[in-house]
Design an enzyme around this catalytic site. Structure first.
Site, PDB file in Angstrom:
ATOM      1  N   GLY A  16       0.826  -1.204   0.000  1.00 38.10           N
ATOM      2  CA  GLY A  16       0.000   0.000   0.000  1.00 38.10           C
ATOM      3  C   GLY A  16       0.857   1.248   0.000  1.00 38.10           C
ATOM      4  O   GLY A  16       0.608   2.199   0.737  1.00 38.10           O
ATOM      5  N   ASN A  93       1.433  -2.513   5.439  1.00 37.38           N
ATOM      6  CA  ASN A  93       0.680  -1.271   5.590  1.00 37.38           C
ATOM      7  C   ASN A  93      -0.665  -1.299   4.873  1.00 37.38           C
ATOM      8  O   ASN A  93      -1.601  -0.630   5.305  1.00 37.38           O
ATOM      9  CB  ASN A  93       1.509  -0.100   5.049  1.00 37.38           C
ATOM     10  CG  ASN A  93       0.673   1.149   4.865  1.00 37.38           C
ATOM     11  OD1 ASN A  93       0.289   1.809   5.825  1.00 37.38           O
ATOM     12  ND2 ASN A  93       0.352   1.471   3.614  1.00 37.38           N
ATOM     13  N   TYR A 163     -14.252  -2.790  10.817  1.00 35.10           N
ATOM     14  CA  TYR A 163     -12.852  -2.354  10.647  1.00 35.10           C
ATOM     15  C   TYR A 163     -12.073  -2.573  11.940  1.00 35.10           C
ATOM     16  O   TYR A 163     -10.962  -3.116  11.931  1.00 35.10           O
ATOM     17  CB  TYR A 163     -12.818  -0.877  10.259  1.00 35.10           C
ATOM     18  CG  TYR A 163     -11.436  -0.253  10.323  1.00 35.10           C
ATOM     19  CD1 TYR A 163     -10.543  -0.382   9.269  1.00 35.10           C
ATOM     20  CD2 TYR A 163     -11.028   0.467  11.454  1.00 35.10           C
ATOM     21  CE1 TYR A 163      -9.277   0.189   9.335  1.00 35.10           C
ATOM     22  CE2 TYR A 163      -9.770   1.032  11.521  1.00 35.10           C
ATOM     23  CZ  TYR A 163      -8.895   0.893  10.460  1.00 35.10           C
ATOM     24  OH  TYR A 163      -7.641   1.447  10.536  1.00 35.10           O
ATOM     25  N   LYS A 167      -8.673  -4.968  12.916  1.00 33.85           N
ATOM     26  CA  LYS A 167      -7.467  -4.475  13.578  1.00 33.85           C
ATOM     27  C   LYS A 167      -7.219  -5.194  14.904  1.00 33.85           C
ATOM     28  O   LYS A 167      -6.066  -5.403  15.293  1.00 33.85           O
ATOM     29  CB  LYS A 167      -7.552  -2.954  13.776  1.00 33.85           C
ATOM     30  CG  LYS A 167      -7.468  -2.168  12.469  1.00 33.85           C
ATOM     31  CD  LYS A 167      -6.171  -2.460  11.721  1.00 33.85           C
ATOM     32  CE  LYS A 167      -6.021  -1.625  10.470  1.00 33.85           C
ATOM     33  NZ  LYS A 167      -4.729  -1.877   9.764  1.00 33.85           N
TER      34      LYS A 167
END
Length: 252
Positions: A16, A93, A163, A167
């Site tokens: 990324g 990333n 999301y 994580k």
């Protein structure tokens, strides 16, 4: 050599890497003399770096790759193995966030986040370790770009719960990988780098969404370079020091 200088002439893979945090980390590494393979779906910004870096900077190799597809990841690491042998540093990333609630969110958005935030990170790590073992390289470093959302005990934002779940999984997987490598007496270090809100193009888009809520509307965020500086700090620590978790948040 000590500090970041000991990585000079080595190679890092930054996923990324065409924008935001990934781009800032790629530039920071290049300026420190580290060669960078930067992969992204659109590597044009990385290609534009050629000729703009100092003479003693590392070499940038842009690669077009869609990390939501395992085939693209395997192809990427096959090319690395054939052309360069291995990479010494892996910066996981690549990631994304799609706004939506758990009670009525769209499966497509969940799949995208899971494939990129979790599976791509895990597959890249596996393939990185395979090349390191094949080439007999003992020392390396993996940095997983996590988030404060991966540590919060309560939802950060009602539209970001899936999301946050991805994580949280990165937090768990980073700890598990550290345990696995320790059992093998590996010298490869693993770090979870968890920033608060960062002013990236992705966050700018989320701020435009009327459903983004208070989290995106309150205060100023970190800059991508702040996260890049934190990554370079982690890499600059002596080989007997492991920064297992580094959390950085805006001052306000």
């Amino acid at each position: 050599m000590t500090g970041i200088e000991r990585w000079k002439g080595k190679t890092a893979l930054v996923t990324g890497a065409s924008t935001g945090i990934g781009y800032a980390i790629a530039v920071g590494l290049l300026e420190a003399g580290v060669n960078v393979i930067g992969c992204a779906r659109n590597p044009t910004p990385l290609e534009a770096l050629n000729g703009k870096l100092p003479e003693n900077a590392g070499k940038v190799t842009p690669v077009r790759s869609d990390l939501t597809k395992e085939g693209d990841i395997l192809k990427l690491f096959t090319e690395i193995g054939n052309r360069m042998g291995h990479v010494d540093i892996l910066i996981n990333n690549a990631g994304t966030g799609v706004l939506g609630n758990l009670v009525d969110g769209e499966t497509k958005g969940w799949q995208t986040m899971f494939n990129l935030n979790v599976l791509a990170t895990t597959i890249c790590t596996r393939e990185y370790l395979k090349l390191m073992e094949r080439d007999g390289i003992e020392e390396g470093h993996i940095i997983n770009i996590n988030s404060i959302a991966g540590h919060a005990n309560t939802p950060v934002n009602i539209g970001l719960n899936f999301y946050a779940g991805t994580k949280h999984m990165i937090t768990a997987l980073t700890k598990a990988l550290t345990t696995e490598l320790a059992a093998k007496k590996s010298k490869i270090r693993v770090t979870s780098l968890s920033p608060g809100m960062v002013n990236t193009p992705l966050v700018a888009e989320m701020k435009k969404d009327s459903n983004s809520g208070h989290f995106f509307q309150s205060g100023n965020g970190l800059e991508a370079k702040d996260v890049a500086d934190a990554a370079l700090y982690v890499l600059s620590t002596p080989s007997h020091v492991t920064v297992s978790e580094l959390t950085i948040v805006p001052g306000n």
